[in-house]
Design a protein around this motif. Structure first.
Motif, mmCIF file in Angstrom:
data_model
loop_
_atom_site.group_PDB
_atom_site.id
_atom_site.type_symbol
_atom_site.label_atom_id
_atom_site.label_comp_id
_atom_site.label_asym_id
_atom_site.label_seq_id
_atom_site.Cartn_x
_atom_site.Cartn_y
_atom_site.Cartn_z
ATOM 1 N N ALA A 17 0.994 -1.057 0.039
ATOM 2 C CA ALA A 17 0.065 0.048 -0.008
ATOM 3 C C ALA A 17 0.852 1.344 -0.043
ATOM 4 O O ALA A 17 0.675 2.434 -0.820
ATOM 5 N N GLU A 18 1.865 1.190 0.834
ATOM 6 C CA GLU A 18 2.978 2.448 1.083
ATOM 7 C C GLU A 18 3.548 2.756 -0.387
ATOM 8 O O GLU A 18 3.481 3.886 -0.842
ATOM 9 N N PHE A 19 3.891 1.769 -1.128
ATOM 10 C CA PHE A 19 4.431 1.878 -2.541
ATOM 11 C C PHE A 19 3.491 1.979 -3.662
ATOM 12 O O PHE A 19 3.689 2.000 -4.734
ATOM 13 N N GLU A 20 2.271 1.828 -3.294
ATOM 14 C CA GLU A 20 1.150 1.922 -4.475
ATOM 15 C C GLU A 20 1.419 0.758 -5.429
ATOM 16 O O GLU A 20 1.198 1.192 -6.515
ATOM 17 N N LEU A 21 1.704 -0.308 -4.984
ATOM 18 C CA LEU A 21 2.008 -1.419 -5.653
ATOM 19 C C LEU A 21 0.600 -2.182 -6.329
ATOM 20 O O LEU A 21 -0.398 -2.456 -5.631
ATOM 21 N N PRO A 22 0.418 -2.861 -7.691
ATOM 22 C CA PRO A 22 -0.739 -3.094 -8.070
ATOM 23 C C PRO A 22 -1.078 -4.425 -7.505
ATOM 24 O O PRO A 22 -0.135 -5.389 -7.381
ATOM 25 N N GLU A 23 -2.136 -4.769 -7.158
ATOM 26 C CA GLU A 23 -2.699 -5.904 -6.564
ATOM 27 C C GLU A 23 -2.897 -7.085 -7.575
ATOM 28 O O GLU A 23 -3.053 -8.466 -7.255
ATOM 29 N N SER A 24 -3.421 -6.724 -8.535
ATOM 30 C CA SER A 24 -3.742 -7.517 -9.761
ATOM 31 C C SER A 24 -3.604 -6.869 -11.205
ATOM 32 O O SER A 24 -3.376 -5.930 -11.237
ATOM 33 N N PHE A 25 -4.009 -7.621 -12.222
ATOM 34 C CA PHE A 25 -4.102 -6.977 -13.562
ATOM 35 C C PHE A 25 -5.673 -6.886 -13.971
ATOM 36 O O PHE A 25 -6.642 -7.270 -13.502
ATOM 37 N N ARG A 26 -5.872 -5.795 -14.720
ATOM 38 C CA ARG A 26 -7.168 -5.299 -15.093
ATOM 39 C C ARG A 26 -7.750 -6.491 -16.113
ATOM 40 O O ARG A 26 -6.829 -7.264 -16.754
ATOM 41 N N ALA A 27 -9.004 -6.527 -16.139
ATOM 42 C CA ALA A 27 -9.585 -7.628 -16.983
ATOM 43 C C ALA A 27 -9.221 -7.697 -18.335
ATOM 44 O O ALA A 27 -9.186 -8.917 -18.702
ATOM 45 N N GLU A 28 -8.939 -6.581 -18.911
ATOM 46 C CA GLU A 28 -8.662 -6.716 -20.187
ATOM 47 C C GLU A 28 -7.239 -7.191 -20.538
ATOM 48 O O GLU A 28 -6.931 -7.676 -21.583
ATOM 49 N N VAL A 29 -6.468 -6.785 -19.546
ATOM 50 C CA VAL A 29 -4.845 -7.290 -19.639
ATOM 51 C C VAL A 29 -5.033 -8.909 -19.271
ATOM 52 O O VAL A 29 -4.230 -9.563 -20.298
ATOM 53 N N LEU A 30 -5.914 -9.404 -18.335
ATOM 54 C CA LEU A 30 -5.898 -10.762 -18.099
ATOM 55 C C LEU A 30 -6.514 -11.549 -19.607
ATOM 56 O O LEU A 30 -6.220 -12.637 -19.870
ATOM 57 N N ALA A 31 -7.687 -10.972 -20.032
ATOM 58 C CA ALA A 31 -8.208 -11.548 -21.264
ATOM 59 C C ALA A 31 -7.367 -11.669 -22.525
ATOM 60 O O ALA A 31 -7.142 -12.941 -23.071
ATOM 61 N N GLU A 32 -6.570 -10.599 -22.674
ATOM 62 C CA GLU A 32 -5.771 -10.920 -23.758
ATOM 63 C C GLU A 32 -4.486 -11.893 -23.429
ATOM 64 O O GLU A 32 -4.195 -12.501 -24.457
ATOM 65 N N ALA A 33 -3.935 -11.815 -22.323
ATOM 66 C CA ALA A 33 -2.743 -12.763 -21.896
ATOM 67 C C ALA A 33 -3.465 -14.096 -21.942
ATOM 68 O O ALA A 33 -2.454 -14.903 -22.753
ATOM 69 N N GLU A 34 -4.623 -14.370 -21.605
ATOM 70 C CA GLU A 34 -5.070 -15.572 -21.646
ATOM 71 C C GLU A 34 -5.473 -16.182 -23.208
ATOM 72 O O GLU A 34 -5.033 -17.190 -23.447
ATOM 73 N N ALA A 35 -5.792 -15.212 -24.089
ATOM 74 C CA ALA A 35 -5.870 -15.730 -25.363
ATOM 75 C C ALA A 35 -4.583 -15.672 -25.946
ATOM 76 O O ALA A 35 -4.352 -16.549 -26.892
ATOM 77 N N ALA A 36 -3.650 -14.979 -25.736
ATOM 78 C CA ALA A 36 -2.158 -15.191 -26.348
ATOM 79 C C ALA A 36 -1.469 -16.387 -25.717
ATOM 80 O O ALA A 36 -0.815 -16.789 -26.586
ATOM 81 N N GLY A 37 -1.872 -16.719 -24.598
ATOM 82 C CA GLY A 37 -1.086 -17.994 -24.178
ATOM 83 C C GLY A 37 -1.725 -19.366 -24.881
ATOM 84 O O GLY A 37 -1.137 -20.229 -24.995
ATOM 85 N N MET A 38 -2.977 -19.271 -25.223
ATOM 86 C CA MET A 38 -3.722 -20.256 -26.126
ATOM 87 C C MET A 38 -3.279 -20.252 -27.481
ATOM 88 O O MET A 38 -3.070 -21.239 -28.098
ATOM 89 N N ASP A 39 -2.687 -19.155 -27.945
ATOM 90 C CA ASP A 39 -2.679 -18.940 -29.486
ATOM 91 C C ASP A 39 -1.467 -17.781 -29.452
ATOM 92 O O ASP A 39 -1.680 -16.834 -30.004
#
Length: 467
Positions: A17-39
């Motif tokens: 929290a102090e360094f404002e680190l992201p906790e996760s990836f946005r949905a669009e990032v995860l969706a593109e990564a999932e598709a790229a991993g498959m193809d």
């Protein structure tokens, strides 16, 4: 690994929290990564799945960037070095690319990392995990009997790692003569490359590394992890590849380098005075690199001089260029031009540098999206390097404070690393803590007894005085 531990409620969420680190990836990032991993994106690739690649990483690592096959070639060597090909999964300008530019690099915290890419890629489809056929950037570097490179080839390929090793396992196997055939040449090649590094003037600091393990339930443990020979030899393969990449980019007049200015004469003269004060014999004809290579890292005066030498390694950064070369292309710590290309899963700049090398080697134009990104990469990487250093230091400082919170007034044995007028930087030996000690005339490179005077768990500060 000598260590102490202290239980603390929760993990390192307050630092995230102090360094404002992201906790996760946005949905669009995860969706593109999932598709790229498959193809993955298609490309002309050499089938190199017959080569028995192996990886050497810390125990439990899943984001595996590099795999190698080392072999003899006449009286020399051949290095086959496969690097994860993120270009097969990341669409330029797409959600994953934009997020990676925002993050810059993977951040490692004791209770979990903050990855550069979504885990479906970084720990899955793009990672060189054993038994998986994966797209890679394949470097083939031929070396002569002195381990000097004589030919380099880089292209896209499909590879399959056969085994995943850690440093200690490889160290023991090499000592016993039972190492995997793909790395039996590692010791000989590593030693030859280390000798060349000293002759180049590379500055190697053999300071032990503070390391954290454990968890919030059992207590966080802090210890010192000395660098073993396999660490150094494995690093030499990566450095060799980075120097080859720099040569390709410099000859082509386009790319991005990791640079470090040469130390000025005043700094070197200051280091000579420090060595004299520590009782270290430094003859005029001996270079900084040769001096450091001859020191015994187990001696306190050696640790003190290594710490002093960090003054010579200030100003590291990234330099991008197109057309005219920058005024300086050298990394003084390595003693040669150098580029980051071997860790694209964990570091943004490597993907772009790899694309430059692939294009130049194929006699094709460097893609416009790569050229457009070159000017901003030094800024993005410098910012992420700074953040990574601050996060790592904060985690270590926090564990130190947790460990020492109930030991105020206690005494400890310590080595004086670097002294100023009325205080010094010290290394407490047990538990392994770096700290500041108040006192006049503290002797650099000597062991002293110190007393813990204060601990601030919130501010992550510990204070000592000479006892």
């Amino acid at each position: 690994m000598a260590a102490g531990s202290h239980s603390a409620d929760g993990g390192f969420g307050h630092l995230r929290a102090e360094f404002e680190l992201p906790e996760s990836f946005r949905a669009e990032v995860l969706a593109e990564a999932e598709a790229a991993g498959m193809d993955p994106r298609e490309a002309d690739r050499e089938d190199a799945t017959d080569l028995p690649f192996v990886t050497i990483d810390p125990p439990g690592a899943k984001d595996l960037d590099q795999a190698m096959v080392l072999s003899r070639r006449g009286d020399g060597f051949r290095v086959q070095y496969a690097i994860a090909d993120l270009g097969a999964f990341v669409t330029p300008g797409g959600p994953v690319d934009r997020e990676a530019r925002r993050r810059g690099q993977t951040l490692y915290l004791p209770d979990g990392n903050v990855p550069l890419h979504p885990p479906v890629l970084s720990e899955g489809a793009a990672s060189l995990l054993p038994g998986e056929t994966v797209p890679a950037v394949l470097w083939t570097i031929d070396l002569d009997s002195r381990a000097e490179p004589v030919a380099t080839r880089v292209r896209r390929a499909l590879v399959r790692s056969t085994e995943q090793f850690d440093y200690e396992t490889v160290q023991l196997a090499l000592a016993a003569g039972t190492a995997h055939p793909s790395i039996t040449a590692l010791a000989e090649l590593g030693r030859l490359r280390r000798e060349l590094a000293v002759r180049r003037g590379a500055v190697e600091l053999q300071l032990p590394e503070q390391a954290i393990n454990g968890d919030a339930g059992d207590g966080w443990a802090l210890g010192m992890r000395p660098r073993n020979e396999v660490d150094a030899w494995n690093a030499e393969i990566s450095l060799l590849t980075g120097m080859a990449a720099a040569s390709i980019m410099i000859e082509a007049g386009v790319g991005v380098l990791r640079t470090l200015p040469d130390a000025d004469e005043d700094s070197i003269e200051w280091l000579r005075r420090s060595a004299q004060a520590l009782g270290i014999d430094w003859r005029p004809e001996v270079s900084v690199s040769e001096l450091l290579a001859g020191l015994d890292p187990a001696l306190p005066e050696s640790m003190a001089l290594y710490t002093c030498t960090t003054r010579l390694l200030r100003g590291a950064g990234y330099t991008s260029f197109e057309g005219r070369l920058p005024p300086s292309t050298t990394h003084a710590g390595i003693g040669a031009p150098y580029a980051h290309v071997t860790a694209p899963i964990r570091r943004l700049v490597d993907r772009f540098a790899a694309e430059v090398c692939l294009s130049v080697s194929a006699d094709s134009d460097v893609p416009d999206w790569v050229r457009a990104a070159l000017p901003e990469l030094p800024v993005l990487m410098s910012a992420s390097d700074s953040l990574a250093a601050r996060v790592e230091r904060a985690c270590i400082d926090q564990v130190e404070a947790w460990m020492l919170a109930e030991r105020i007034g206690g005494t400890f044995e310590a080595v004086v690393l670097r002294a100023e007028e009325a205080r010094a930087e010290i290394l407490v030996e047990d538990p392994p803590v770096m700290g500041r000690c108040v006192g006049a005339n503290l002797p650099e490179g000597e062991r002293i007894t110190v007393r813990l005077t204060a601990v601030d768990v919130v501010k992550r500060k510990v204070s000592f005085e000479r006892a």
